[in-house]
Design an enzyme around this catalytic site. Sequence first.
Site, short mmCIF file in Angstrom:
data_model
loop_
_atom_site.label_atom_id
_atom_site.label_comp_id
_atom_site.label_asym_id
_atom_site.label_seq_id
_atom_site.Cartn_x
_atom_site.Cartn_y
_atom_site.Cartn_z
N GLU A 61 -78.72 71.82 31.41
CA GLU A 61 -79.30 72.79 30.48
C GLU A 61 -79.84 72.08 29.25
O GLU A 61 -79.45 70.96 28.96
CB GLU A 61 -78.23 73.77 29.97
CG GLU A 61 -77.42 74.39 31.06
CD GLU A 61 -76.34 75.31 30.51
OE1 GLU A 61 -76.21 75.43 29.27
OE2 GLU A 61 -75.63 75.88 31.33
N CYS A 98 -109.58 60.01 -10.12
CA CYS A 98 -109.84 59.23 -11.33
C CYS A 98 -111.35 58.95 -11.32
O CYS A 98 -111.85 58.30 -10.42
CB CYS A 98 -109.05 57.93 -11.31
SG CYS A 98 -109.64 56.78 -12.56
N LYS A 151 -79.88 71.62 25.25
CA LYS A 151 -78.94 71.86 24.15
C LYS A 151 -79.75 72.46 23.01
O LYS A 151 -80.55 71.77 22.36
CB LYS A 151 -78.26 70.56 23.73
CG LYS A 151 -77.13 70.81 22.75
CD LYS A 151 -76.28 69.58 22.59
CE LYS A 151 -75.05 69.86 21.74
NZ LYS A 151 -75.34 70.51 20.47
N CYS A 207 -105.02 59.00 -15.21
CA CYS A 207 -104.86 58.00 -14.16
C CYS A 207 -103.73 57.04 -14.51
O CYS A 207 -103.72 56.46 -15.59
CB CYS A 207 -106.17 57.24 -13.98
SG CYS A 207 -106.02 55.89 -12.80
S1 IVH Z 1 -71.76 74.97 26.27
C1 IVH Z 1 -67.35 75.21 26.44
N1 IVH Z 1 -74.38 74.90 26.43
O1 IVH Z 1 -73.68 72.99 21.13
C2 IVH Z 1 -68.74 74.70 26.28
N2 IVH Z 1 -73.38 74.68 24.30
O2 IVH Z 1 -72.37 70.70 19.98
C3 IVH Z 1 -69.35 75.20 25.08
N3 IVH Z 1 -74.96 74.46 22.47
O3 IVH Z 1 -70.73 74.64 20.26
C4 IVH Z 1 -70.73 74.91 24.84
N4 IVH Z 1 -76.78 74.58 23.68
O4 IVH Z 1 -72.91 76.01 20.24
C5 IVH Z 1 -73.31 74.83 25.62
N5 IVH Z 1 -76.70 74.88 26.70
C6 IVH Z 1 -75.62 74.82 25.90
C7 IVH Z 1 -75.74 74.67 24.52
C8 IVH Z 1 -74.58 74.59 23.75
C9 IVH Z 1 -76.29 74.47 22.46
C10 IVH Z 1 -74.10 74.31 21.27
C11 IVH Z 1 -72.85 75.14 21.31
C12 IVH Z 1 -71.73 74.17 21.09
C13 IVH Z 1 -72.45 73.03 20.46
C14 IVH Z 1 -71.70 71.73 20.61
#
Ligand code: IVH
Length: 695
Positions: A109, A422, A111, A403
């Site tokens: 996924e 200037c 982030k 200037c």
């Molecule tokens: S899973 C138990 N999936 O990143 C697993 N988190 O740095 C929990 N986050 O606290 C997180 N995208 O808020 C997960 N595709 C994603 C995410 C994600 C962003 C955030 C989330 C987590 C933080 C950690």
Amino acid sequence: MTISPDAEPRWQELNQLLLAASDAYYGGTEPIISDAEYDERLRELAELEDRHPELRLLGSATTRVAYARVTEFAPVTHRQRMLSLDNVFDEEELDEWLARVPAERYLCELKIDGLAVNLTYLDGRLAVAATRGDGRVGEDVTGNVATIDGIPHRLRGTNVPAVLEVRGEVFFPKQAFAELNEALVVAGQHPFANPRNAAAGSLRQKDPRITAARPLRMIVHGIGTHDGLELTSQSQSYDALASFGLPVSSHTKVVGSAAAARDYVTYHGEHRHDAEHEIDGVVIKVDDLVSQRRLGSTSRAPRWAIAYKYPPEEVHTRLLDIRVGVGRTGRVTPFAAMDPVLVAGSTVAMATLHNAHEVVRKGVRIGDTVVLRKAGDVIPEIVAPVVALRDDSERDFVMATHCPSCGTALAQQKEGDKDLRCPNARSCPSQLRERLYSLAARGAFDIEALGAVGARDLLESGLLTDESGLFALTEDDLARSSIYASRSGGVTANGAKLLENLAAAIQQPLWRVLVALSIRHVGPTAARALASRFGSMDAIRAASVTELADTEGVGQVIAQSLKEWFEVDWHVNIVEAWAAAGVRMADGAAQERSEAQPTASLQGLTVVVTGSLEGFTRDGAKEAIVSRGGKAAGSVSRKTDYVVVGENAGSKAVKAEELGLPILDEADFLRLLEQGPAGVSGGEEGAGPGSPAGE
Ligand code: IVH
């Protein structure tokens, strides 16, 4: 737009009822209408607005479903803890994790760079929305979250569990973020440093109407308590969440091997800016829930998931001062002097702020901690101040009125110009130095032994009062300078080289002489066109504005600029002094031919030009590439050989950097055109002026 008098009373009635109903609902008091009636009235209101869209402007319950008034953010204890993620930062660490946590299927996924939120649905109805807080206890932001488009107040479907905790990220779409920041500045408020802060700031509003006005979105990526829902894999849980009407990501992918997970990481590293939200990495999760349970969690994070973090493109640093520089055409440019900091692969201590309006627009003050990034991953740019870190020691920047180099009162070129200049072009030391330095550039006279230090020295030692005397310099003269003089009374090797370079430079073709004169708007393309049409400096000087403007690649602005330039006595003196010193002021027939027929120096090469170049129009740059046998491509790929990055370059420059392609500035581009790949290999320094005030 006028508000419809017939429809408005009914609209007001419905809207007030709906707002009061949602206040009651989210405020925790007795419901004033049933859910069914609420939906019915809401539909009526929406239909009314379809016929009279102007009514929506009044602040409608259709754009905002719920306006719970929150006076404080009450603590909410999550039913299941909200964990964080462990991180890896490079391929080696990722490989170690993949080896330690083997799985048949991984769920990959993005982030999302947003704010973690937990939604609790009871019998399918959104009951509470809370921030992550410390993982156990967060803050109640239900009223605000309820205003976010795409978060259902009621779940769809028949198999909705009695209790369902859904975790996800609330984020600001990138485009909306840029627009919000502009609007905040126009309203005299501080812009947000990044979309994540904007999302957090928008969610923690006491008045949900403000949240409602912000186009937040959410993507869900996890599940907490889920009474009565049978699940075997994480990906299956996303399918279930989607079927309930919850927003899941379209970028997730189930893969069957560690190698494929690695590919996902690589792919999104190269497409970092493609999603509608910012990402700061990718997350890889073991898909199978039995395996997840077996692996368990540490106190902080699950063992079955890992975040691969891409290197940051934005860093914090301290804005030590805002200074102003004067460029070769007199433009006075504020620039930031910062604590040196590593960003996107190089150390940066200065960034242009363009003009005083830009300083106000960004809302930065001297002493601020600022967010710095590389625009298009190349040009350092201050994004915004970190307002939370202010301690009242910061001070406002005051734009110079005179200037900084020669003390002349600054002026606009014409009414409404954002830039100040200037006007003392003749003797402003900064302008002189920049002009002298840039006429020596490879795209002009190509005088290798004359750099920034040499230009300063020749002027400060009084050997030159402007560029007119350059070609008359003798060995005796240089023996009186600081940097070209040897201890024994003669000149240094570099001094000798300068004399050699000057002797060679007088043979340069006419177009280069034109470029070297620093006439506003006259870059290499226009200069080549003028030289080839008129053949001599005299003919160019004698031509009318109409004749000049009539030249392919020249146009009215350049023509006017040329005409005005030749009307100034000391400008003409430069031309005459150079001519007297032997500089060629006309092209011979042989010269013309060789200039007019460029060699096939780019045969087989693909070049992408992005952003604006000073000396080329978009078509001019393409033509220059194609006429040398190269291919001028519109988009960057692995097959691209060179990417030329001009001002305000965007995603193509980013992509080029991500793919590790050779990135050229305009000076490099000129060398590439003239000498082919040999002209840009070997890591030579660019030839253009290097100060932040360079134009
Ligand atoms: S899973 C138990 N999936 O990143 C697993 N988190 O740095 C929990 N986050 O606290 C997180 N995208 O808020 C997960 N595709 C994603 C995410 C994600 C962003 C955030 C989330 C987590 C933080 C950690």
